[in-house]
Enzyme design. Structure first.
Site, PDB file in Angstrom:
ATOM      1  N   ASN A   1       3.241 -21.241  26.374  1.00 23.55           N
ATOM      2  CA  ASN A   1       1.827 -21.487  26.103  1.00 23.55           C
ATOM      3  C   ASN A   1       1.710 -22.705  25.194  1.00 23.55           C
ATOM      4  O   ASN A   1       2.440 -22.812  24.202  1.00 23.55           O
ATOM      5  CB  ASN A   1       1.203 -20.258  25.437  1.00 23.55           C
ATOM      6  CG  ASN A   1       1.242 -19.039  26.338  1.00 23.55           C
ATOM      7  OD1 ASN A   1       1.074 -19.151  27.545  1.00 23.55           O
ATOM      8  ND2 ASN A   1       1.481 -17.877  25.758  1.00 23.55           N
TER       9      ASN A   1
ATOM     10  N   GLY B   1      -3.434 -20.991  25.619  1.00 21.04           N
ATOM     11  CA  GLY B   1      -3.193 -19.628  25.143  1.00 21.04           C
ATOM     12  C   GLY B   1      -2.165 -19.528  24.036  1.00 21.04           C
ATOM     13  O   GLY B   1      -1.646 -18.443  23.766  1.00 21.04           O
ATOM     14  N   GLN B   2      -1.882 -20.655  23.354  1.00 19.51           N
ATOM     15  CA  GLN B   2      -0.873 -20.631  22.281  1.00 19.51           C
ATOM     16  C   GLN B   2      -1.488 -20.089  20.997  1.00 19.51           C
ATOM     17  O   GLN B   2      -2.530 -20.575  20.553  1.00 19.51           O
ATOM     18  CB  GLN B   2      -0.341 -22.047  22.043  1.00 19.51           C
ATOM     19  CG  GLN B   2       0.775 -22.097  21.011  1.00 19.51           C
ATOM     20  CD  GLN B   2       1.332 -23.506  20.824  1.00 19.51           C
ATOM     21  OE1 GLN B   2       0.792 -24.487  21.331  1.00 19.51           O
ATOM     22  NE2 GLN B   2       2.420 -23.591  20.073  1.00 19.51           N
TER      23      GLN B   2
ATOM     24  N   HIS C   1       7.740 -22.196  21.390  1.00 18.17           N
ATOM     25  CA  HIS C   1       8.544 -21.025  21.758  1.00 18.17           C
ATOM     26  C   HIS C   1       8.481 -20.819  23.259  1.00 18.17           C
ATOM     27  O   HIS C   1       7.431 -20.991  23.877  1.00 18.17           O
ATOM     28  CB  HIS C   1       8.091 -19.770  21.014  1.00 18.17           C
ATOM     29  CG  HIS C   1       6.624 -19.505  21.088  1.00 18.17           C
ATOM     30  ND1 HIS C   1       5.712 -20.183  20.298  1.00 18.17           N
ATOM     31  CD2 HIS C   1       5.900 -18.648  21.837  1.00 18.17           C
ATOM     32  CE1 HIS C   1       4.491 -19.745  20.580  1.00 18.17           C
ATOM     33  NE2 HIS C   1       4.575 -18.824  21.517  1.00 18.17           N
TER      34      HIS C   1
ATOM     35  N   HIS D   1       8.770 -18.037  25.977  1.00 17.14           N
ATOM     36  CA  HIS D   1       8.808 -16.596  26.244  1.00 17.14           C
ATOM     37  C   HIS D   1       9.724 -16.338  27.439  1.00 17.14           C
ATOM     38  O   HIS D   1       9.626 -17.036  28.454  1.00 17.14           O
ATOM     39  CB  HIS D   1       7.430 -16.068  26.643  1.00 17.14           C
ATOM     40  CG  HIS D   1       6.389 -16.097  25.569  1.00 17.14           C
ATOM     41  ND1 HIS D   1       6.153 -15.028  24.745  1.00 17.14           N
ATOM     42  CD2 HIS D   1       5.500 -17.053  25.202  1.00 17.14           C
ATOM     43  CE1 HIS D   1       5.159 -15.320  23.921  1.00 17.14           C
ATOM     44  NE2 HIS D   1       4.742 -16.534  24.182  1.00 17.14           N
TER      45      HIS D   1
HETATM   46  P1  5GP Z   1       1.869 -17.358  21.947  1.00 17.79           P
HETATM   47  O1  5GP Z   1       0.604 -16.626  22.256  1.00 17.79           O
HETATM   48  O2  5GP Z   1       1.704 -18.338  20.814  1.00 17.79           O
HETATM   49  O3  5GP Z   1       2.522 -17.975  23.149  1.00 17.79           O
HETATM   50  O4  5GP Z   1       2.915 -16.257  21.529  1.00 17.79           O
HETATM   51  C1  5GP Z   1       3.116 -15.851  20.222  1.00 17.79           C
HETATM   52  C2  5GP Z   1       3.900 -14.571  20.308  1.00 17.79           C
HETATM   53  O5  5GP Z   1       4.467 -14.308  19.059  1.00 17.79           O
HETATM   54  C3  5GP Z   1       3.056 -13.355  20.699  1.00 17.79           C
HETATM   55  O6  5GP Z   1       3.551 -12.814  21.914  1.00 17.79           O
HETATM   56  C4  5GP Z   1       3.234 -12.400  19.523  1.00 17.79           C
HETATM   57  O7  5GP Z   1       3.375 -11.048  19.910  1.00 17.79           O
HETATM   58  C5  5GP Z   1       4.475 -12.925  18.848  1.00 17.79           C
HETATM   59  N1  5GP Z   1       4.506 -12.734  17.408  1.00 17.79           N
HETATM   60  C6  5GP Z   1       3.499 -13.019  16.539  1.00 17.79           C
HETATM   61  N2  5GP Z   1       3.871 -12.724  15.267  1.00 17.79           N
HETATM   62  C7  5GP Z   1       5.146 -12.245  15.359  1.00 17.79           C
HETATM   63  C8  5GP Z   1       6.075 -11.759  14.376  1.00 17.79           C
HETATM   64  O8  5GP Z   1       5.819 -11.712  13.180  1.00 17.79           O
HETATM   65  N3  5GP Z   1       7.292 -11.343  14.833  1.00 17.79           N
HETATM   66  C9  5GP Z   1       7.609 -11.385  16.167  1.00 17.79           C
HETATM   67  N4  5GP Z   1       8.831 -10.947  16.513  1.00 17.79           N
HETATM   68  N5  5GP Z   1       6.767 -11.831  17.116  1.00 17.79           N
HETATM   69  C10 5GP Z   1       5.548 -12.249  16.711  1.00 17.79           C
END
Ligand code: 5GP
Ligand code: ZN
Length: 120
Positions: free
Chosen positions: A94, A100-101, A107, A109
């Site tokens: 994302n 959707g980031q 990162h 996924h």
């Molecule tokens: P994004 O929406 O930015 O692509 O994904 C961020 C991801 O980080 C989400 O899936 C969320 O569950 C994960 N995440 C957010 N805070 C933490 C955390 O403190 N620890 C871990 N292990 N994952 C996290």
């Protein structure tokens, strides 16, 4: 660009200031399970260097991103994804608000395992 951001949650995870379930670590990459998994297997591969998103990548990052992408299939199998083609996994990056980031530290996924998944 600074290599770490003191306000970044993933930089804090990489530094061990916030606990995580680590999957893999080397000198430039850290891998840990997502705290809110979408699928039976759901981990994230991150560069240790604080890069906010794919939008900031430069040609100098090509080798690092290549290492991240080639690590994904190995770690997916290690974490319980079944082999291709019956198994497999999904890779999502994302990028930006409309992408959707939510966490602004790049990162990748990696999601997999038996369906149905919670999301995706
Ligand atoms: P994004 O929406 O930015 O692509 O994904 C961020 C991801 O980080 C989400 O899936 C969320 O569950 C994960 N995440 C957010 N805070 C933490 C955390 O403190 N620890 C871990 N292990 N994952 C996290
Ligand atoms: Zn960061």
């Amino acid at each position: 660009m600074a290599s770490t951001d003191p306000n970044c949650i993933f930089c804090k995870i990489i530094e061990g200031k916030i606990p995580s379930r680590k999957v893999y670590e080397d000198d430039e990459i850290f891998v840990f399970h997502d705290i809110a998994p979408w699928a039976p297997v759901h981990f994230m591969i991150v560069p240790k260097k604080h890069i906010p998103s794919m939008a900031q990548l430069t040609p100098d990052d090509a080798a690092l991103m290549g290492r991240i992408m080639t690590l994904a299939p190995k770690l997916a199998l290690d974490e319980g994804c079944r082999p291709y083609p019956d198994g497999g996994f999904r890779v999502v990056v994302n990028t930006g608000n409309e992408g959707g980031q939510e966490v602004h530290h790049l990162h990748v996924h990696v999601m997999g395992g038996p369906r149905p998944w919670l999301r995706g």
